[in-house]
Motif scaffolding. Structure first.
Motif, mmCIF file in Angstrom:
data_model
loop_
_atom_site.group_PDB
_atom_site.id
_atom_site.type_symbol
_atom_site.label_atom_id
_atom_site.label_comp_id
_atom_site.label_asym_id
_atom_site.label_seq_id
_atom_site.Cartn_x
_atom_site.Cartn_y
_atom_site.Cartn_z
ATOM 1 N N VAL A 105 -46.822 62.784 50.138
ATOM 2 C CA VAL A 105 -47.490 64.003 49.681
ATOM 3 C C VAL A 105 -48.917 64.029 50.215
ATOM 4 O O VAL A 105 -49.514 62.986 50.497
ATOM 5 C CB VAL A 105 -47.479 64.103 48.143
ATOM 6 C CG1 VAL A 105 -46.062 64.336 47.641
ATOM 7 C CG2 VAL A 105 -48.063 62.862 47.479
ATOM 8 N N PRO A 106 -49.493 65.219 50.412
ATOM 9 C CA PRO A 106 -50.836 65.314 50.995
ATOM 10 C C PRO A 106 -51.855 64.456 50.254
ATOM 11 O O PRO A 106 -51.851 64.383 49.019
ATOM 12 C CB PRO A 106 -51.158 66.803 50.868
ATOM 13 C CG PRO A 106 -49.819 67.476 50.917
ATOM 14 C CD PRO A 106 -48.891 66.548 50.184
ATOM 15 N N LEU A 107 -52.721 63.810 51.017
ATOM 16 C CA LEU A 107 -53.665 62.856 50.439
ATOM 17 C C LEU A 107 -54.731 63.534 49.592
ATOM 18 O O LEU A 107 -55.159 62.996 48.573
ATOM 19 C CB LEU A 107 -54.345 62.053 51.549
ATOM 20 C CG LEU A 107 -53.426 61.312 52.526
ATOM 21 C CD1 LEU A 107 -54.267 60.496 53.502
ATOM 22 C CD2 LEU A 107 -52.436 60.428 51.789
ATOM 23 N N HIS A 108 -55.164 64.700 50.011
ATOM 24 C CA HIS A 108 -56.337 65.326 49.404
ATOM 25 C C HIS A 108 -56.007 66.212 48.217
ATOM 26 O O HIS A 108 -56.908 66.621 47.486
ATOM 27 C CB HIS A 108 -57.049 66.188 50.448
ATOM 28 C CG HIS A 108 -56.225 67.350 50.905
ATOM 29 N ND1 HIS A 108 -55.117 67.195 51.716
ATOM 30 C CD2 HIS A 108 -56.307 68.685 50.635
ATOM 31 C CE1 HIS A 108 -54.574 68.371 51.945
ATOM 32 N NE2 HIS A 108 -55.272 69.299 51.294
ATOM 33 N N ALA A 109 -54.722 66.529 48.024
ATOM 34 C CA ALA A 109 -54.348 67.508 47.008
ATOM 35 C C ALA A 109 -53.313 66.894 46.074
ATOM 36 O O ALA A 109 -52.156 66.713 46.457
ATOM 37 C CB ALA A 109 -53.784 68.770 47.660
ATOM 38 N N ALA A 110 -53.719 66.568 44.868
ATOM 39 C CA ALA A 110 -52.793 65.983 43.907
ATOM 40 C C ALA A 110 -51.689 66.980 43.577
ATOM 41 O O ALA A 110 -51.950 68.180 43.444
ATOM 42 C CB ALA A 110 -53.535 65.586 42.639
ATOM 43 N N PRO A 111 -50.441 66.511 43.456
ATOM 44 C CA PRO A 111 -49.376 67.425 43.047
ATOM 45 C C PRO A 111 -49.637 67.956 41.642
ATOM 46 O O PRO A 111 -50.383 67.356 40.865
ATOM 47 C CB PRO A 111 -48.116 66.548 43.092
ATOM 48 C CG PRO A 111 -48.605 65.154 43.020
ATOM 49 C CD PRO A 111 -49.949 65.135 43.653
ATOM 50 N N GLN A 112 -49.020 69.062 41.325
ATOM 51 C CA GLN A 112 -49.276 69.687 40.034
ATOM 52 C C GLN A 112 -48.645 68.887 38.899
ATOM 53 O O GLN A 112 -47.559 68.324 39.054
ATOM 54 C CB GLN A 112 -48.753 71.122 40.054
ATOM 55 C CG GLN A 112 -49.469 71.988 41.086
ATOM 56 C CD GLN A 112 -48.965 73.415 41.104
ATOM 57 O OE1 GLN A 112 -48.429 73.908 40.127
ATOM 58 N NE2 GLN A 112 -49.141 74.081 42.234
ATOM 59 N N PRO A 113 -49.334 68.790 37.739
ATOM 60 C CA PRO A 113 -48.809 68.047 36.590
ATOM 61 C C PRO A 113 -47.419 68.569 36.214
ATOM 62 O O PRO A 113 -47.114 69.749 36.420
ATOM 63 C CB PRO A 113 -49.844 68.332 35.489
ATOM 64 C CG PRO A 113 -51.091 68.702 36.223
ATOM 65 C CD PRO A 113 -50.635 69.398 37.471
ATOM 66 N N PRO A 114 -46.567 67.672 35.686
ATOM 67 C CA PRO A 114 -46.870 66.297 35.261
ATOM 68 C C PRO A 114 -46.789 65.253 36.371
ATOM 69 O O PRO A 114 -46.864 64.061 36.097
ATOM 70 C CB PRO A 114 -45.777 66.042 34.217
ATOM 71 C CG PRO A 114 -44.603 66.838 34.720
ATOM 72 C CD PRO A 114 -45.201 68.094 35.294
ATOM 73 N N LEU A 115 -46.623 65.660 37.626
ATOM 74 C CA LEU A 115 -46.602 64.714 38.738
ATOM 75 C C LEU A 115 -48.016 64.299 39.107
ATOM 76 O O LEU A 115 -48.962 65.073 38.961
ATOM 77 C CB LEU A 115 -45.914 65.331 39.952
ATOM 78 C CG LEU A 115 -44.478 65.838 39.758
ATOM 79 C CD1 LEU A 115 -43.971 66.452 41.042
ATOM 80 C CD2 LEU A 115 -43.569 64.712 39.301
ATOM 81 N N THR A 116 -48.147 63.085 39.614
ATOM 82 C CA THR A 116 -49.390 62.629 40.226
ATOM 83 C C THR A 116 -49.025 61.947 41.538
ATOM 84 O O THR A 116 -47.849 61.899 41.916
ATOM 85 C CB THR A 116 -50.151 61.641 39.317
ATOM 86 O OG1 THR A 116 -49.320 60.494 39.054
ATOM 87 C CG2 THR A 116 -50.553 62.296 37.990
ATOM 88 N N SER A 117 -50.020 61.413 42.247
ATOM 89 C CA SER A 117 -49.745 60.689 43.483
ATOM 90 C C SER A 117 -50.390 59.310 43.418
ATOM 91 O O SER A 117 -51.144 59.000 42.490
ATOM 92 C CB SER A 117 -50.255 61.469 44.695
ATOM 93 O OG SER A 117 -51.664 61.501 44.711
ATOM 94 N N THR A 118 -50.105 58.504 44.432
ATOM 95 C CA THR A 118 -50.545 57.104 44.416
ATOM 96 C C THR A 118 -51.731 56.878 45.361
ATOM 97 O O THR A 118 -51.812 55.856 46.036
ATOM 98 C CB THR A 118 -49.384 56.161 44.790
ATOM 99 O OG1 THR A 118 -48.911 56.505 46.105
ATOM 100 C CG2 THR A 118 -48.245 56.282 43.793
ATOM 101 N N THR A 119 -52.650 57.817 45.397
ATOM 102 C CA THR A 119 -53.823 57.624 46.251
ATOM 103 C C THR A 119 -54.672 56.440 45.794
ATOM 104 O O THR A 119 -55.430 55.883 46.593
ATOM 105 C CB THR A 119 -54.688 58.893 46.291
ATOM 106 O OG1 THR A 119 -54.928 59.339 44.954
ATOM 107 C CG2 THR A 119 -54.005 59.988 47.076
ATOM 108 N N ASP A 120 -54.546 56.033 44.524
ATOM 109 C CA ASP A 120 -55.261 54.838 44.076
ATOM 110 C C ASP A 120 -54.754 53.598 44.797
ATOM 111 O O ASP A 120 -55.540 52.703 45.157
ATOM 112 C CB ASP A 120 -55.136 54.666 42.559
ATOM 113 C CG ASP A 120 -53.690 54.603 42.078
ATOM 114 O OD1 ASP A 120 -52.797 55.163 42.755
ATOM 115 O OD2 ASP A 120 -53.444 54.008 41.013
ATOM 116 N N VAL A 121 -53.446 53.537 45.049
ATOM 117 C CA VAL A 121 -52.875 52.416 45.804
ATOM 118 C C VAL A 121 -53.373 52.442 47.247
ATOM 119 O O VAL A 121 -53.699 51.395 47.826
ATOM 120 C CB VAL A 121 -51.334 52.464 45.754
ATOM 121 C CG1 VAL A 121 -50.727 51.377 46.647
ATOM 122 C CG2 VAL A 121 -50.853 52.306 44.320
#
Length: 367
Positions: free
Chosen positions: A298-314
């Motif tokens: 998923v795009p790095l700069h744009a978090a998916p819409q809740p309740p989904l999130t992404s793993t940019t912290d990893v």
């Protein structure tokens, strides 16, 4: 460090089509970023790589075309062999395996091409490749054939360095469901079989996140094994903390598209990780009592819409760990969101704008 974006996002499998896609997108991205030079991690289908490898004049002309567009190539993605934008890709992306002579031929062709495309000031070049093949079937005899193929490509890499003075390194990219499913699997296999001067690992941060591995411990283990993180594919997976809710399942179902395989892992309260090979199967079979991670870049700069999130912290933690353990050569970093064209409609944006936004984000995180 030259940051690149991977051109496997573009459906182009001949030189003319590749140049058209670069004109339409890469040049536009470079201009949006206000840069004189943009890094591109090229994906060349096997037929294109073969044609260039057999024709030194064609390589010179292609290098000149890239230079004229302000594009620089330090890395190739030699994971997909061809047909990466077919209507259904799924398991075919893992063929041919490293037991098939076509995989060796393709990789050797890519070595010849990259050695002539590298900018004069490039410290080295990198080529990412698949983790042997899909896990089934795989035998001890397959292991031996694959090891012999790695010996041969290592010989070619050494001869290229000696003859042309261009260091090119192969980077094996573990992926969920493959023979080398996790980074730990890749380290165990490679440490006993390859020459680390020529072969290392490609750390895809989406794949790492899906495995629920600890980024810092993973990178430390690579270094302890005497291997090198040659390349980082900066990518982000889908994360859903509570996959049992109606809203979560509806949001996940939007990403269950038919072209690519979207492996899913569920982390149980006792620390075990359950696996499914594709998202529709996971929605039908996994217990959904712990968080899920989905192999969907998923795009790095744009978090998916809740309740989904992404793993940019990893991703951020992986880049920090790699910087801590880097030797004299910093790994290439390549943004690899190849899924723009299969994202749910409400998650899309103009492709050149999206890639430019991702590169801005990645530059901030990796600086």
């Amino acid at each position: 460090m030259l940051l690149s974006y991977c051109t496997n996002v573009h459906p182009a499998e001949d030189l003319d089509a590749i140049l058209r896609q670069l004109d339409s997108h890469a040049v536009a991205v470079r201009e949006k970023l206000g840069e004189d030079r943009l890094g591109v991690g090229l994906w060349l289908a096997a037929t294109v790589a073969e044609g260039l490898a057999e024709d030194a004049g064609a390589r010179r002309r292609f290098a000149a075309e890239l230079e004229a567009r302000g594009l620089a190539v330090q890395t190739l993605n030699a994971f997909p062999y061809g047909g990466f934008h077919d209507s259904v890709v799924k398991h075919s992306v893992y063929r041919p395996r490293w037991t098939d002579p076509r995989r060796l031929k393709y990789t050797v062709d890519c070595v010849a091409v990259l050695a002539d495309l590298l900018p004069a000031n490039a410290e080295y070049g990198s080529i990412s490749t698949l983790p042997l093949g899909w896990r089934e079937p795989w035998t001890a005899a397959d292991d031996a054939v694959a090891e012999a193929a790695f010996d041969e490509v290592t010989r070619v890499l050494g001869e290229t360095h000696a003859r042309q003075g261009r260091l090119v390194k192969l980077a094996v990219e573990p992926e969920p469901g493959c023979v080398l499913d996790t980074m730990a699997d890749a380290v165990d296999w490679l440490a006993r079989r390859v020459d680390p001067r020529h072969v290392g690992v490609c750390l895809d941060t989406c794949h790492l996140a899906v495995s629920f591995a600890d980024p810092r411990r993973t990178v430390a283990r690579v270094a302890e094994a005497g291997l090198e993180v040659v390349k980082v594919q900066a990518s982000s997976a889908l994360h859903i903390e509570s996959p049992d809710t109606e809203a979560a399942r509806a949001a996940l179902a939007e990403f269950a598209e038919p072209r690519y395989l979207h492996q899913v892992r569920e982390l149980l309260p006792d620390g075990r990780v359950l696996a499914c090979d594709d998202l529709p199967q996971a929605l039908a079979e996994l217990p959904a009592i712990g968080p899920w991670r989905v192999h969907f870049h998923v795009p790095l700069h744009a978090a998916p819409q809740p309740p989904l999130t992404s793993t940019t912290d990893v991703l951020a933690e992986s880049l920090a760990a790699v910087a801590e353990h880097a030797g004299p050569r910093r790994p290439h970093v390549e943004v690899e969101t190849y899924t723009w064209n299969v994202l749910p409609e409400r998650h899309r944006q103009d492709l050149a704008d999206g890639i430019a936004d991702e590169l801005r984000w990645a530059r901030k995180v990796s600086s």
